[in-house]
Design an enzyme around this catalytic site. Sequence first.
Site, PDB file in Angstrom:
ATOM      1  CG  LEU A 149      -1.908  -1.200   1.299  1.00 38.89           C
ATOM      2  CD1 LEU A 149      -2.501  -1.352   2.699  1.00 38.89           C
ATOM      3  CD2 LEU A 149      -3.025  -1.020   0.266  1.00 38.89           C
ATOM      4  CB  ALA A 189      13.239  -1.224  -8.648  1.00 40.70           C
ATOM      5  N   GLY A 211       8.664  -1.952  -5.530  1.00 39.87           N
ATOM      6  CA  GLY A 211       7.894  -3.198  -5.436  1.00 39.87           C
ATOM      7  C   GLY A 211       8.808  -4.416  -5.613  1.00 39.87           C
ATOM      8  CG  ASP A 212      10.838  -4.932  -9.193  1.00 42.06           C
ATOM      9  OD1 ASP A 212       9.758  -5.551  -9.300  1.00 42.06           O
ATOM     10  OD2 ASP A 212      11.277  -4.178 -10.081  1.00 42.06           O
TER      11      ASP A 212
END
Length: 313
Positions: free
Chosen positions: A225, A256, A258-259
């Site tokens: 979130l 990146a 999220g990566d």
Amino acid sequence: MNSEVTVVGSLSMDIVIRVARLPARGETLKGTTFDTFPGGKGNNQALAAARAGAAVTMIGKVGDDAYGQILLQTLSENKVSIEGMFSDKNETTGIANIWVGTSGENSIVIVPNANNALRPEDLESKSHLMDKSKILLLQLEIQVDTVLAAAKMAHKKGITVILNPAPAAAPSDLPAELFQYIDVLVPNESEAELLTGINPSTTELAHQCARKLLTMGVKNVILTLGERGALILESSKPDKPHFVDAFKVTVVDSTAAGDAFCGALAMRLAKGDSLVEAAKFGCAAGSLACTKAGAVPSLPRLEELEALMVSAI
Ligand code: RIB
């Protein structure tokens, strides 16, 4: 090498332009800087898991060209095994064209090239590399039938399958069969909204959205979130969401993030953490990745992650 984490996914060279604000349709703007960085969601997640302390194998495809060489070299330098990599003479390496605005927001256009040429039969020839893995980490920057084949293969071997459904896809873009092989689905807000039709803008809506994702057949959901942290929902306890906080940082470039979250999460799950503990680590990695420019250069190392976790106690 006995890898704890196997990643099947994309590798791209990121062509990055910084600009005061993202351009509107039909508009020409002057950028401020131009860089190339190794990227691609699969590559970033493999490097994030390795930098966080996991033994990692990458399975993917690059072109037999200069960008492909740089990507393979970056993996090796970061101790990611490239035994599962293909270098295809008939393809060029994947590309991502990224604009980054002054608040760290971005717009990305990808050209998959060699990533699209990674086929289920390629996986068959490398499947033994997964045998000792605890985790398979997948995204959606390669063809979905290859994602499905990888998930099925790992599921059969008893490996925990994590899917980061990025870039965002609607349920109709994905084989319905895929969800039953997913142990942990890790979407961000927009990816979760496209899958469910629910915008997780409040705590209650985020819970509703995660519940709907469970009904699609995945075993657990970790909904990231952004600056609100992450929600963890297990199919065994669908009425009991857990929330973990993000860390407060100055955002330079969110590419990146999220990566970094997925890679660090995979590392901690491979070491035996609970979903909630692993998600806390993921949040630390995602937050740190926002503090530096570029995809791969921003992926944090274990010492940085531990320092941030300790500072938050
Ligand atoms: O998630 C970030 C990545 O998405 C970038 O590295 C770029 O390659 C795009 O695919």
